[in-house]
Design a protein around this motif. Sequence first.
Motif, PDB file in Angstrom:
ATOM      1  N   GLN A  92      50.154  55.027 -12.442  1.00  0.00           N
ATOM      2  CA  GLN A  92      48.319  55.883 -12.786  1.00  0.00           C
ATOM      3  C   GLN A  92      49.215  57.350 -13.379  1.00  0.00           C
ATOM      4  O   GLN A  92      48.464  57.459 -14.384  1.00  0.00           O
ATOM      5  CB  GLN A  92      48.216  56.553 -11.539  1.00  0.00           C
ATOM      6  CG  GLN A  92      46.509  56.742 -11.621  1.00  0.00           C
ATOM      7  CD  GLN A  92      45.416  55.982 -11.971  1.00  0.00           C
ATOM      8  OE1 GLN A  92      46.253  54.992 -11.547  1.00  0.00           O
ATOM      9  NE2 GLN A  92      44.471  56.809 -12.560  1.00  0.00           N
ATOM     10  N   SER A 148      45.706  58.066 -21.700  1.00  0.00           N
ATOM     11  CA  SER A 148      43.820  58.104 -22.021  1.00  0.00           C
ATOM     12  C   SER A 148      43.654  59.014 -23.134  1.00  0.00           C
ATOM     13  O   SER A 148      42.229  59.470 -23.273  1.00  0.00           O
ATOM     14  CB  SER A 148      43.244  57.949 -20.820  1.00  0.00           C
ATOM     15  OG  SER A 148      43.849  57.090 -19.768  1.00  0.00           O
ATOM     16  N   ARG A 167      46.818  48.250 -17.698  1.00  0.00           N
ATOM     17  CA  ARG A 167      45.807  47.975 -16.377  1.00  0.00           C
ATOM     18  C   ARG A 167      45.268  49.019 -15.862  1.00  0.00           C
ATOM     19  O   ARG A 167      43.881  49.122 -15.806  1.00  0.00           O
ATOM     20  CB  ARG A 167      46.421  47.093 -15.229  1.00  0.00           C
ATOM     21  CG  ARG A 167      45.000  46.481 -14.386  1.00  0.00           C
ATOM     22  CD  ARG A 167      45.903  45.715 -12.839  1.00  0.00           C
ATOM     23  NE  ARG A 167      46.625  46.123 -12.664  1.00  0.00           N
ATOM     24  CZ  ARG A 167      46.516  47.390 -11.451  1.00  0.00           C
ATOM     25  NH1 ARG A 167      44.764  47.018 -11.107  1.00  0.00           N
ATOM     26  NH2 ARG A 167      47.201  48.010 -10.943  1.00  0.00           N
ATOM     27  N   ARG A 168      45.930  50.239 -15.381  1.00  0.00           N
ATOM     28  CA  ARG A 168      45.260  51.328 -15.161  1.00  0.00           C
ATOM     29  C   ARG A 168      44.362  52.146 -16.532  1.00  0.00           C
ATOM     30  O   ARG A 168      43.408  52.758 -15.844  1.00  0.00           O
ATOM     31  CB  ARG A 168      46.219  52.320 -14.730  1.00  0.00           C
ATOM     32  CG  ARG A 168      47.300  51.917 -12.863  1.00  0.00           C
ATOM     33  CD  ARG A 168      48.566  52.370 -12.887  1.00  0.00           C
ATOM     34  NE  ARG A 168      48.901  51.545 -11.960  1.00  0.00           N
ATOM     35  CZ  ARG A 168      48.520  52.085 -10.440  1.00  0.00           C
ATOM     36  NH1 ARG A 168      47.615  52.798 -10.368  1.00  0.00           N
ATOM     37  NH2 ARG A 168      49.554  51.176  -9.620  1.00  0.00           N
ATOM     38  N   ALA A 227      42.678  50.597 -18.283  1.00  0.00           N
ATOM     39  CA  ALA A 227      42.095  49.672 -18.617  1.00  0.00           C
ATOM     40  C   ALA A 227      40.178  49.741 -17.539  1.00  0.00           C
ATOM     41  O   ALA A 227      39.537  50.643 -17.456  1.00  0.00           O
ATOM     42  CB  ALA A 227      41.849  48.524 -19.153  1.00  0.00           C
ATOM     43  N   LEU A 228      40.881  50.281 -16.429  1.00  0.00           N
ATOM     44  CA  LEU A 228      39.672  50.377 -15.198  1.00  0.00           C
ATOM     45  C   LEU A 228      40.200  51.715 -15.361  1.00  0.00           C
ATOM     46  O   LEU A 228      39.105  51.959 -14.171  1.00  0.00           O
ATOM     47  CB  LEU A 228      40.654  49.943 -14.223  1.00  0.00           C
ATOM     48  CG  LEU A 228      41.115  48.774 -14.117  1.00  0.00           C
ATOM     49  CD1 LEU A 228      41.701  47.411 -12.706  1.00  0.00           C
ATOM     50  CD2 LEU A 228      39.500  47.427 -14.275  1.00  0.00           C
ATOM     51  N   ASP A 282      37.921  55.632 -14.901  1.00  0.00           N
ATOM     52  CA  ASP A 282      36.536  56.121 -15.030  1.00  0.00           C
ATOM     53  C   ASP A 282      36.815  57.212 -15.544  1.00  0.00           C
ATOM     54  O   ASP A 282      36.975  57.812 -16.155  1.00  0.00           O
ATOM     55  CB  ASP A 282      36.078  55.492 -14.348  1.00  0.00           C
ATOM     56  CG  ASP A 282      34.382  56.120 -13.896  1.00  0.00           C
ATOM     57  OD1 ASP A 282      34.073  56.182 -15.522  1.00  0.00           O
ATOM     58  OD2 ASP A 282      34.035  55.681 -13.781  1.00  0.00           O
ATOM     59  N   GLY A 284      39.162  53.475 -19.730  1.00  0.00           N
ATOM     60  CA  GLY A 284      38.338  52.842 -20.051  1.00  0.00           C
ATOM     61  C   GLY A 284      39.072  51.241 -20.866  1.00  0.00           C
ATOM     62  O   GLY A 284      40.011  51.229 -21.551  1.00  0.00           O
ATOM     63  N   ILE A 285      38.058  49.933 -21.320  1.00  0.00           N
ATOM     64  CA  ILE A 285      38.312  48.947 -22.120  1.00  0.00           C
ATOM     65  C   ILE A 285      39.062  49.618 -23.285  1.00  0.00           C
ATOM     66  O   ILE A 285      40.055  49.242 -23.943  1.00  0.00           O
ATOM     67  CB  ILE A 285      37.418  47.808 -22.412  1.00  0.00           C
ATOM     68  CG1 ILE A 285      37.617  47.638 -20.610  1.00  0.00           C
ATOM     69  CG2 ILE A 285      38.546  47.308 -22.891  1.00  0.00           C
ATOM     70  CD1 ILE A 285      37.185  46.368 -20.203  1.00  0.00           C
ATOM     71  N   ASP A 313      45.196  40.890 -13.873  1.00  0.00           N
ATOM     72  CA  ASP A 313      43.710  40.859 -13.495  1.00  0.00           C
ATOM     73  C   ASP A 313      43.284  39.497 -15.027  1.00  0.00           C
ATOM     74  O   ASP A 313      42.474  40.238 -16.052  1.00  0.00           O
ATOM     75  CB  ASP A 313      43.270  41.720 -13.931  1.00  0.00           C
ATOM     76  CG  ASP A 313      41.909  42.432 -13.950  1.00  0.00           C
ATOM     77  OD1 ASP A 313      41.112  41.659 -13.918  1.00  0.00           O
ATOM     78  OD2 ASP A 313      41.383  43.616 -13.477  1.00  0.00           O
ATOM     79  N   LEU A 331      40.056  40.658 -16.765  1.00  0.00           N
ATOM     80  CA  LEU A 331      40.303  41.166 -17.692  1.00  0.00           C
ATOM     81  C   LEU A 331      41.017  41.639 -18.596  1.00  0.00           C
ATOM     82  O   LEU A 331      40.433  42.300 -20.078  1.00  0.00           O
ATOM     83  CB  LEU A 331      41.124  43.012 -16.870  1.00  0.00           C
ATOM     84  CG  LEU A 331      41.610  44.437 -17.437  1.00  0.00           C
ATOM     85  CD1 LEU A 331      40.370  44.978 -18.094  1.00  0.00           C
ATOM     86  CD2 LEU A 331      42.316  45.390 -16.580  1.00  0.00           C
ATOM     87  N   GLU A 386      38.550  40.263 -21.228  1.00  0.00           N
ATOM     88  CA  GLU A 386      37.948  41.368 -22.320  1.00  0.00           C
ATOM     89  C   GLU A 386      38.540  42.373 -23.125  1.00  0.00           C
ATOM     90  O   GLU A 386      37.915  42.383 -24.047  1.00  0.00           O
ATOM     91  CB  GLU A 386      37.345  42.439 -20.590  1.00  0.00           C
ATOM     92  CG  GLU A 386      36.232  43.167 -21.243  1.00  0.00           C
ATOM     93  CD  GLU A 386      34.864  42.768 -22.044  1.00  0.00           C
ATOM     94  OE1 GLU A 386      34.317  43.227 -23.001  1.00  0.00           O
ATOM     95  OE2 GLU A 386      34.342  41.670 -21.835  1.00  0.00           O
TER      96      GLU A 386
END
Length: 337
Positions: free
Chosen positions: A131, A138, A162-163, A165-166, A168, A199-200, A226, A229, A232
């Motif tokens: 994380q 990011s 994955r983290r 992409a998810l 926020d 985010g994606i 996932d 995900l 997408e």
Amino acid sequence: MSKATQGLSGRQKAAILLITLGPEVSAQIFKHLRDEEIEQLTLEIANVRKVDGQDREMILSEFHQICLAQEYISQGGISYAKDILEKALGEAKALEVINRLTATLQVRPFDFARKAEPTQILNFIQNENSQTIALVLSYLQSDQSSQILSSLPQDKQADVARRIALMDSTSPEVISQVERVLEQKLSATVTQDYTNAGGIDSIVQILNGVDRGTERTILDALEIQDPELAEEIKKRMFVFEDIVNIDNRSIQRIIRDIENADLQLALKVASEEVREAIFRNMSKRMAETFKEEMEFMGPVRLRDVEEAQTRIVATIRRLEESGEIIIARGGGDDIIV
């Protein structure tokens, strides 16, 4: 317009600046503004009957100072900018410029890290949890994040992706805490507002810059963890095999920009569909020459093929970004007519 510039609104100053810069430069600036902003400035410009020479010079000077301040902030942060401006303008004026700029300019977290080498950042975060790594990546430039993600252990790559992409929004307290991981080696600038990152779109940009092997490893793992995900993400990405979805004129443009050696390597393990898409956009003689040279090439390393495909994809993405080709990715907005 004889009143002092201190009595003018920001919009009035912007209008005078655009008038001073002239129609050609102003037109280029308008391309980067929202429709609402263009309408407001157009109305403001229309209301200007005469520009006082003193006002014009003061507004140009103010604009120049703000541009310098923003450049200094991007080079070394707010403290660096303040030190430089104090030497040039004096303490009071420097503080005024910085305050005016930072009132509208939000300095993103980890701004300091965008000027560091990816390997240097990797050394500090590789042992952190997924994380924490995701948060840092990011906020970095996508090419930095791509290199760092590629260098992580394979069992960690997909989890970090994955983290991202998810992800926020993250509170300033958490951002500040993570920034301190790098604080001892690099100077940090902390944004005090809740900031959206990740985010994606963010992970797509990062994956677009990693090598093919890393990209495939991450997407394969995400398909297990996932599937929705992963699907997408893949919808928004362009991979070498997607050449079959590009129109003929764009493929011809791409062929002109890539090395023949790279294309021959890339086609070595490509599907028949991809080969056909490429060969039908070459002259008959060129296609025959390519096929002959590929036959005489002999066995090649898969790594070399993947690297060639990565370079070709990078060229395709560059041509798309510059508007020279169009890539349809599905959906009504992407239909080419």
